[in-house]
Design a protein around this motif. Sequence first.
Motif, short mmCIF file in Angstrom:
data_model
loop_
_atom_site.label_atom_id
_atom_site.label_comp_id
_atom_site.label_asym_id
_atom_site.label_seq_id
_atom_site.Cartn_x
_atom_site.Cartn_y
_atom_site.Cartn_z
N THR A 11 54.85 -11.69 -46.35
CA THR A 11 55.94 -11.18 -47.45
C THR A 11 56.46 -12.51 -48.16
O THR A 11 56.58 -13.57 -47.58
CB THR A 11 57.06 -10.37 -46.88
N ALA A 12 56.66 -12.19 -49.37
CA ALA A 12 57.27 -13.16 -50.27
C ALA A 12 58.66 -13.73 -49.64
O ALA A 12 59.03 -14.79 -49.86
CB ALA A 12 57.45 -12.57 -51.81
N SER A 13 59.30 -12.72 -49.12
CA SER A 13 60.69 -13.09 -48.59
C SER A 13 60.69 -13.95 -47.41
O SER A 13 61.54 -14.84 -47.23
CB SER A 13 61.58 -11.76 -48.06
N LEU A 14 59.40 -13.65 -46.62
CA LEU A 14 59.41 -14.47 -45.50
C LEU A 14 59.09 -16.10 -45.87
O LEU A 14 59.47 -17.01 -45.39
CB LEU A 14 58.59 -14.03 -44.56
N ARG A 15 58.12 -16.11 -46.92
CA ARG A 15 57.72 -17.27 -47.58
C ARG A 15 58.86 -18.09 -47.99
O ARG A 15 59.19 -19.19 -47.55
CB ARG A 15 56.70 -16.88 -48.69
N ASP A 16 59.86 -17.37 -48.67
CA ASP A 16 60.97 -18.30 -49.44
C ASP A 16 61.98 -18.45 -47.91
O ASP A 16 62.50 -19.73 -48.18
CB ASP A 16 61.86 -17.24 -50.11
N GLU A 17 62.19 -17.77 -47.10
CA GLU A 17 63.00 -18.29 -46.04
C GLU A 17 62.44 -19.62 -45.24
O GLU A 17 63.25 -20.12 -44.87
CB GLU A 17 63.22 -16.98 -44.99
N LEU A 18 61.00 -19.35 -44.89
CA LEU A 18 60.51 -20.57 -44.14
C LEU A 18 60.51 -21.85 -44.83
O LEU A 18 60.76 -22.75 -44.51
CB LEU A 18 59.21 -20.22 -43.74
N SER A 19 60.47 -21.54 -46.26
CA SER A 19 60.29 -22.51 -46.98
C SER A 19 61.57 -23.34 -47.05
O SER A 19 61.73 -24.68 -47.25
CB SER A 19 60.07 -22.28 -48.44
N SER A 20 62.84 -22.68 -47.01
CA SER A 20 64.15 -23.10 -47.13
C SER A 20 64.31 -23.67 -45.61
O SER A 20 65.29 -24.66 -45.56
CB SER A 20 65.22 -22.15 -47.23
N ARG A 21 63.47 -23.46 -44.50
CA ARG A 21 63.66 -24.04 -43.31
C ARG A 21 62.69 -25.37 -43.07
O ARG A 21 62.52 -25.88 -42.07
CB ARG A 21 63.48 -23.11 -42.07
N GLY A 22 62.00 -25.75 -44.26
CA GLY A 22 61.37 -26.92 -44.03
C GLY A 22 59.78 -26.59 -43.86
O GLY A 22 59.13 -27.61 -43.41
N PHE A 23 59.35 -25.36 -43.75
CA PHE A 23 57.93 -25.23 -43.62
C PHE A 23 57.16 -25.53 -44.99
O PHE A 23 57.73 -25.29 -46.13
CB PHE A 23 57.64 -23.74 -43.33
N ALA A 24 56.01 -25.87 -44.80
CA ALA A 24 54.98 -26.29 -46.05
C ALA A 24 54.02 -25.61 -46.16
O ALA A 24 53.30 -24.94 -45.32
CB ALA A 24 54.83 -27.95 -45.82
N ASN A 25 53.26 -25.87 -47.46
CA ASN A 25 52.07 -24.94 -47.58
C ASN A 25 51.83 -23.81 -47.33
O ASN A 25 50.87 -23.14 -46.62
CB ASN A 25 50.86 -25.98 -46.79
N ILE A 26 52.75 -22.75 -47.71
CA ILE A 26 52.96 -21.64 -47.26
C ILE A 26 52.03 -20.56 -48.14
O ILE A 26 52.03 -20.83 -49.67
CB ILE A 26 54.47 -21.02 -47.15
N HIS A 27 51.10 -19.56 -47.77
CA HIS A 27 50.37 -18.72 -48.68
C HIS A 27 50.89 -17.27 -48.12
O HIS A 27 51.08 -16.90 -46.77
CB HIS A 27 49.01 -18.91 -48.42
N ILE A 28 50.86 -16.46 -48.95
CA ILE A 28 51.20 -14.92 -48.64
C ILE A 28 49.55 -14.21 -48.19
O ILE A 28 48.60 -14.30 -48.73
CB ILE A 28 51.37 -14.24 -50.02
N TRP A 29 49.64 -13.75 -47.12
CA TRP A 29 48.77 -12.88 -46.34
C TRP A 29 49.12 -11.47 -46.01
O TRP A 29 49.88 -11.35 -44.95
CB TRP A 29 48.00 -13.57 -45.21
N SER A 30 49.18 -10.59 -46.78
CA SER A 30 49.68 -9.30 -46.51
C SER A 30 49.06 -8.45 -45.44
O SER A 30 48.06 -9.14 -44.99
CB SER A 30 49.87 -8.36 -47.84
#
Length: 336
Positions: free
Chosen positions: A140-159
């Motif tokens: 999900t987009a909300s999980l992408r945003d959360e993990l990005s704020s925690r320092g995760f990189a190169n995140i893609h959506i796979w629903s």
Amino acid sequence: MPKLLIVTDAWRPQINGVVRSIENLVPWLVRLGIEVDILSPAEFHTAPLPGYPEIRLALTTPGRVRRRIEACDPDYIHIATEGPLGVLARRTALKRNGFTSSYHTRFPEYVAARSPIPERWLYWFMRWFHNAGRGCLVATASLRDELSSRGFANIHIWSRGVDTQHFRPDYAPPLELPRPVFVHVGRMAVEKNVEAFLKMKLPGSKLVVGDGPLLEEFRARYPDVVFTGAKSGTELATLYAMGDVFVFPSLTDTFGLVVLEALASGVPVAAYPVTGPKDILGNCGAGVVDEDLHKAALACLSLSGVDARARAMDFSWKACADQFLDATYVSFGIAP
């Protein structure tokens, strides 16, 4: 034909979102011209995960995993879990052309709920694991945003998707229960927050489907609740369809396939406004997300099963496979 190796510590006979996502993804990848191999605990001796005897962890060595990967000789490696196989496959993949990974489970929250280990230490491990790859796939987009704020990189959506032919509203009710029926499907474990639902004072009946370490304790403490244990296939689909409201009390899931299955069965969903439910339901009228789950459950009684079903039709496993492939190609720098 490109070859993909999926490495997963979660596999049959487990029944969970990781297993079901992979099982539904693979046939569509094959239709799209991808050769798929699965590296799972089924190939090794296993030991039960403490506290979760139904979850078996592979007992193997770095050399054996390396030789298995070399024998497969995949073009792409996707690591679905951060368990023993995932860690050993990561080591080998980094010596080849890299890997993609997926973030299915809130591992830090799950471990912290059972031990004194601080979440921040566990998130350090998760960043170490995933950021070494070419891409990390999230639902999900909300999980992408959360993990990005925690320092995760190169995140893609796979629903995710749902089989709307299997999960549908027109099954005959398998049980005779007073209406309305509030249903929940999931694992009976502390991190699933099932007791938030069990404690509610609701009209009609509560129907709970699923297995797990707390099942027998819940049966003893809540004798008015109907517990069926784990179900699958048509039997599971009929239990979904007899619900008037599906209650999803989890605060830690990253998506919630059961939410889609309930919607496909024509059952509105009540949930907390957290990652997964808020992404799926939004303002579509197929459910209610609220900090007061009791209020959300009662509000769902006035919603339409037709609208719930319509929302489920927006999610298909074909679209899921397309997203997975797109993310893989982008991560490896290859034009689709």
